[in-house]
Scaffold this motif. Structure first.
Motif, mmCIF file in Angstrom:
data_model
loop_
_atom_site.group_PDB
_atom_site.id
_atom_site.type_symbol
_atom_site.label_atom_id
_atom_site.label_comp_id
_atom_site.label_asym_id
_atom_site.label_seq_id
_atom_site.Cartn_x
_atom_site.Cartn_y
_atom_site.Cartn_z
ATOM 1 N N HIS A 62 -57.340 12.783 -72.305
ATOM 2 C CA HIS A 62 -58.565 12.876 -71.522
ATOM 3 C C HIS A 62 -58.714 11.810 -70.443
ATOM 4 O O HIS A 62 -59.346 12.063 -69.429
ATOM 5 N N ILE A 63 -58.191 10.622 -70.692
ATOM 6 C CA ILE A 63 -58.522 9.582 -69.702
ATOM 7 C C ILE A 63 -57.347 9.067 -68.868
ATOM 8 O O ILE A 63 -57.573 8.408 -67.853
ATOM 9 N N CYS A 64 -56.131 9.334 -69.282
ATOM 10 C CA CYS A 64 -55.010 8.731 -68.546
ATOM 11 C C CYS A 64 -54.583 9.566 -67.332
ATOM 12 O O CYS A 64 -54.507 10.785 -67.406
ATOM 13 N N THR A 65 -54.326 8.862 -66.243
ATOM 14 C CA THR A 65 -53.823 9.529 -65.051
ATOM 15 C C THR A 65 -52.349 9.875 -65.258
ATOM 16 O O THR A 65 -51.897 10.964 -64.918
ATOM 17 N N LYS A 113 -64.859 4.649 -71.439
ATOM 18 C CA LYS A 113 -64.087 5.605 -70.627
ATOM 19 C C LYS A 113 -64.649 5.672 -69.208
ATOM 20 O O LYS A 113 -63.893 5.674 -68.229
ATOM 21 N N ASP A 114 -65.990 5.696 -69.102
ATOM 22 C CA ASP A 114 -66.608 5.742 -67.764
ATOM 23 C C ASP A 114 -66.327 4.464 -66.975
ATOM 24 O O ASP A 114 -66.066 4.503 -65.774
ATOM 25 N N SER A 154 -62.992 4.532 -65.569
ATOM 26 C CA SER A 154 -62.967 5.437 -64.420
ATOM 27 C C SER A 154 -63.520 4.744 -63.162
ATOM 28 O O SER A 154 -62.938 4.819 -62.081
ATOM 29 N N GLU A 180 -54.793 3.846 -61.028
ATOM 30 C CA GLU A 180 -54.200 4.601 -62.143
ATOM 31 C C GLU A 180 -54.643 4.077 -63.507
ATOM 32 O O GLU A 180 -54.777 2.865 -63.695
ATOM 33 N N ILE A 181 -54.804 5.008 -64.443
ATOM 34 C CA ILE A 181 -54.928 4.610 -65.851
ATOM 35 C C ILE A 181 -53.631 5.079 -66.497
ATOM 36 O O ILE A 181 -53.380 6.278 -66.629
ATOM 37 N N THR A 218 -60.952 2.228 -61.804
ATOM 38 C CA THR A 218 -59.831 2.783 -61.031
ATOM 39 C C THR A 218 -60.302 3.352 -59.697
ATOM 40 O O THR A 218 -59.573 3.307 -58.717
ATOM 41 N N GLN A 219 -61.548 3.853 -59.687
ATOM 42 C CA GLN A 219 -62.077 4.355 -58.403
ATOM 43 C C GLN A 219 -62.164 3.231 -57.370
ATOM 44 O O GLN A 219 -62.057 3.462 -56.173
#
Lengths: 542, 265
Positions: free
Chosen positions: B201-204, B176-177, B180, B32-33, B183-184
């Motif tokens: 845009h970026i938070c889960t 940002k990438d 990502s 999670e972000i 978290t992956q």
């Protein structure tokens, strides 16, 4: 703009300069120093931090001014300390030399921020003419050293008036004191610029690192040497007076060419002729030369301050990195290396790295006059060398500055911080036993076992450093007086830790009359001390 | 179900008379972000500092991978990468010196450290600045150094306080990438910001924090559903949930009137 208005306005950039120079040593505010609170609580309160920094600056400035006045006065009072003569020539020279050293030493602490901190950026957004802007910057620069310079000049002029009762001598003393202050500030400004330039350039050149080390050693030895002069006026004044007034023409002429001796000889000769007419003329001409040099130095200061106010003084040149490789090390060594780098790149703490040179000089100086290396001589000289080392932990803690907040987020036990600083402090003392070992080959010892004394003191130095740093880390104070008591406590604890093994030696010797037992007693005391502080350190789980 | 990587429960923190945190609760799960969104002074930075162990909470519980930052500081600090709101680093060190110091303290293998530093410094285009003292770097460059230092040990938990402030568009995109990718791989990110577009845009998941407590939490859609209007932007949702919508509208109207009145005068 009126001068008074410019003076009033200069408070703003001046406050910024002192704030920056102290805020960079935030460790001092968190770990005791002035005011309450520790990391976390204080970090939330910028207003409190600012107030604290300005309080420290004001207190420091007044204290340093008082100290500078004392430094200026003491050489004139050598007779009260046992000097057989009143040496006006040497008293004036020594007073000027010592105030030169202190002024430069203090100025470099604040001027580094002045040179690098965009101190005038605050004013640049106001609708001020360039001329007024430069004037305000100049005044803010003067504010950094005003108390101490005015204090030293006044005390030197008053003392010369008292001793010579000659208005002309007083006038010349005033000129000498002013040029002394101008030269000291010029030297400090030049050095601050050198440091800032060297830092801004960056790169990984070994040459520039070596150059920086040479500068540190030169600068540190010079300043600490000058400060040492003050402690020995009763010894220095008579011998310096004899040298300055010696019939040896070559030495005399050499001194006549050197500031501040040229001023000392000239002024003393105005009251009562003390040297040959020829040498007094050379000294007077040489002093005029220094007035011209001070004039140029003053102009250079004005130009530099102007460039600083325009923001064009230091140009940053980037060196492109060839690769991004990094070297990882053992955590303790990594921390030691970081400590060495940050403290050697901070002009306010870099001169502490000249400690080994200074200690070596003191110890050699102290034992040079003795035919035999007695145990008492070894005890006193190692103690004197050790006293200087106790300053090192404070310098290393101050150099941590704001970066400490980042370090606190790393998986690092506080003991590693203490161990790193203790290692560095102890290492700066190591030249002392080595010098004494060499001396032991040149001069006979009362007992061969006494040569262990300086080596045993290494243990006491390590214990004293650990205790000092632990006290710093744990001290939380609520005001100026409490902070002063805290600082004194640290010093007293350090000195006591250093003295205990030496006292143990004396005690065991008095009981047993055996140097072997005395050395063993001293070793036992030092080892017990170290075991105790290491035990206390291990209990520290944070 | 997997355990949360960050857990805060009933957290309070008092600074003198100021109550910075007033019973804060949230969890960040692996992958999670979590965006901590709030107005200035809401308690975002304090929350992150409590999790790092820099600030001791007055009461409540914090856990990072099950460890308490006050009781087990070393364990927690080994598991986190932290970027402060203002990058406070050792100013006289160069980026290289600083990263060497961090890698040494974190006991990272030389090759692994070199690999990750080279990749990140190259991506951030730091060649010109890598050997320059940190004091001479711009805010964005300092931020990049702090970001590399936070990734150097590839921690499971990243605590980032306004990490994109001062960064150029290229570097923001890279960060940002990176988040990502992190978290992956099962890592967690606690991300504080007051820039709505970034959070959007970026938070889960997003936690809206106001006056020291989380007043609303969920995915962007869940938050929108709380205001009953799915077409609203996060900014509109935020102002509604923090009860500032009417106040902001009134202030803006008054400002506008004063502005044009001044011009006319």
């Amino acid at each position: 703009m009126k001068l008074l208005e410019a003076w009033r306005l200069s408070r703003l950039p001046y406050k910024e300069v002192v704030y920056k120079s102290i805020a960079e040593e935030r460790g001092r505010m968190w770990w005791g120093g002035f005011g309450r609170g520790r990391l976390g609580a204080d970090a939330q309160n910028d207003l409190e931090l600012t107030k604290k920094a300005l309080r420290i600056a004001k207190f420091d400035k007044s204290l340093v001014a008082i100290f500078n006045v004392l430094a200026a006065v003491i050489p004139f009072t050598a007779q009260f300390f046992g000097s057989p003569i009143l040496g006006l020539t040497s008293a004036i020279s020594l007073s000027l030399a010592v105030t030169f050293g202190f002024t430069a030493l203090y100025a470099i602490q604040t001027l580094s921020s002045f040179v690098s901190a965009e101190s005038s950026a605050l004013l640049s957004i106001l609708p001020l003419e360039q001329r007024d802007f430069s004037l305000v910057t100049l005044f803010s620069f003067i504010r950094s050293v005003d108390y101490m310079v005015v204090g030293a000049i006044l005390s030197q002029v008053i003392l010369v008036a008292y001793y010579t009762a000659s208005p002309f001598a007083v006038l010349v003393m005033l000129v000498a004191s002013v040029i002394n202050a101008v030269l000291a500030v010029a030297v400090a400004l030049w050095f601050s610029r050198m440091f800032t330039k060297n830092l801004s350039r960056g790169g990984r050149s070994k040459g520039s690192s070596v150059l920086r080390l040479v500068f540190i050693l030169m600068w540190g030895s010079l300043l600490m040497g000058v400060s040492l002069l003050i402690s020995l006026p009763w010894y220095i004044v008579p011998s310096l007076e004899m040298t300055l007034l010696s019939p040896n023409q070559i030495i005399n002429v050499l001194f006549c060419f050197l500031h501040p001796f040229s001023a000392g000889i000239t002024i003393a000769n105005i009251g009562h002729p003390v040297t040959a007419e020829f040498t007094s003329y050379i000294a007077a001409v040489s002093m005029v030369g220094y007035v011209i040099v001070a004039g140029f130095a003053g102009k250079w200061i004005l130009k530099t301050v102007k460039r600083i106010s325009h923001g064009t003084d230091i140009k940053i040149s980037r060196v492109t990195a060839k690769d991004y490789s990094i070297k990882t090390r053992n955590p303790l060594f990594g921390y030691v290396l970081k400590d060495l780098k940050i403290s050697s790149r901070n002009p306010a703490t870099a001169f502490f790295f000249a400690l080994p040179v200074l200690e070596t000089v003191i110890v050699s100086f102290m034992i040079a006059n003795f035919e035999v290396l007695r145990a008492s001589t070894l005890l006193v000289s190692t103690f004197m060398g050790g006293i200087f080392v106790l300053l090192m932990p404070l310098a290393l803690l101050s150099a941590e500055g704001t970066g400490l907040e980042y370090t606190k987020t790393l998986p690092l036990n506080v003991n590693r911080i203490i161990t790193s600083k203790t290692l560095i402090s102890t290492l700066t003392y190591v030249p002392v036993p080595l010098v004494l070992l060499v001396m032991a080959f040149l001069k006979p010892l009362t007992s061969p076992f006494t040569i262990f004394i300086p080596f045993i003191v290494i243990l006491a130095i390590a214990s004293a450093s650990i205790l000092e740093i632990q006290l710093f880390l744990s001290s939380v104070t609520t005001g100026k007086i409490a902070a002063l008591i805290h600082d004194l406590k640290k010093l007293i604890v350090g000195v006591t830790t250093l003295i205990i093994p030496l006292a143990a030696y004396a005690l065991v010797y008095l009981i047993s009359l055996s140097h072997v037992f005395a050395v063993l007693g001293m070793g036992g005391a030092a080892a017990s001390e170290l075991a105790l502080v290491v035990h206390l350190l291990r209990r520290n789980k944070k | 179900m997997s355990e949360p990587l960050i857990e805060a429960s009933e957290l309070t923190k008092q600074f003198g008379s100021v109550q910075a945190l007033t019973g804060l609760n949230f969890q960040v799960m692996p992958g999670e972000i979590y965006g901590l969104l709030g107005p200035n002074g809401a308690g975002k930075t304090t929350t992150i500092k409590v999790i790092t162990g820099l600030v001791e909470p007055t009461s409540g519980l914090v856990k990072v991978e099950g460890f308490d930052p006050i009781k087990n500081p070393i364990e927690v600090k080994s598991r986190i990468g932290y970027v402060a709101e203002k990058p406070i680093l050792y100013e006289s060190l160069s980026s290289r010196d600083f990263l060497e110091f961090v890698a040494s303290i974190r006991k990272i293998d030389q090759n692994a450290a070199n690999r990750i530093v080279t990749q990140l410094a190259d991506a951030f285009d730091m060649a010109k600045y890598f050997d320059a003292p940190i004091a001479t770097l711009s805010m964005g460059m300092k931020q990049k150094v702090a970001l590399i230092a936070s990734f150097i040990h590839q921690p499971p938990v990243l605590l980032l306080d306004e990490p994109l402030s001062g960064l150029d568009a290229r570097s923001s995109r890279i960060v940002k990438d990176l988040l990502s990718f992190h978290t992956q791989k099962g890592g967690a990110v606690l991300f504080s910001t007051h820039i709505m577009e970034v959070a959007e845009h970026i938070c889960t998941r997003i936690g809206i924090i106001s006056q020291g407590k989380v007043i609303a939490e969920g995915t962007l859609d869940q938050l929108k559903s709380k205001t009953g209007n799915k077409s609203e932007t996060l900014e509109e949702v935020f102002l509604k949930l923090t009860n500032e919508e009417t106040e902001v509208a009134d202030k803006t109207r008054l400002l506008g009137e004063a502005f044009f009145k001044n011009e006319a005068a």
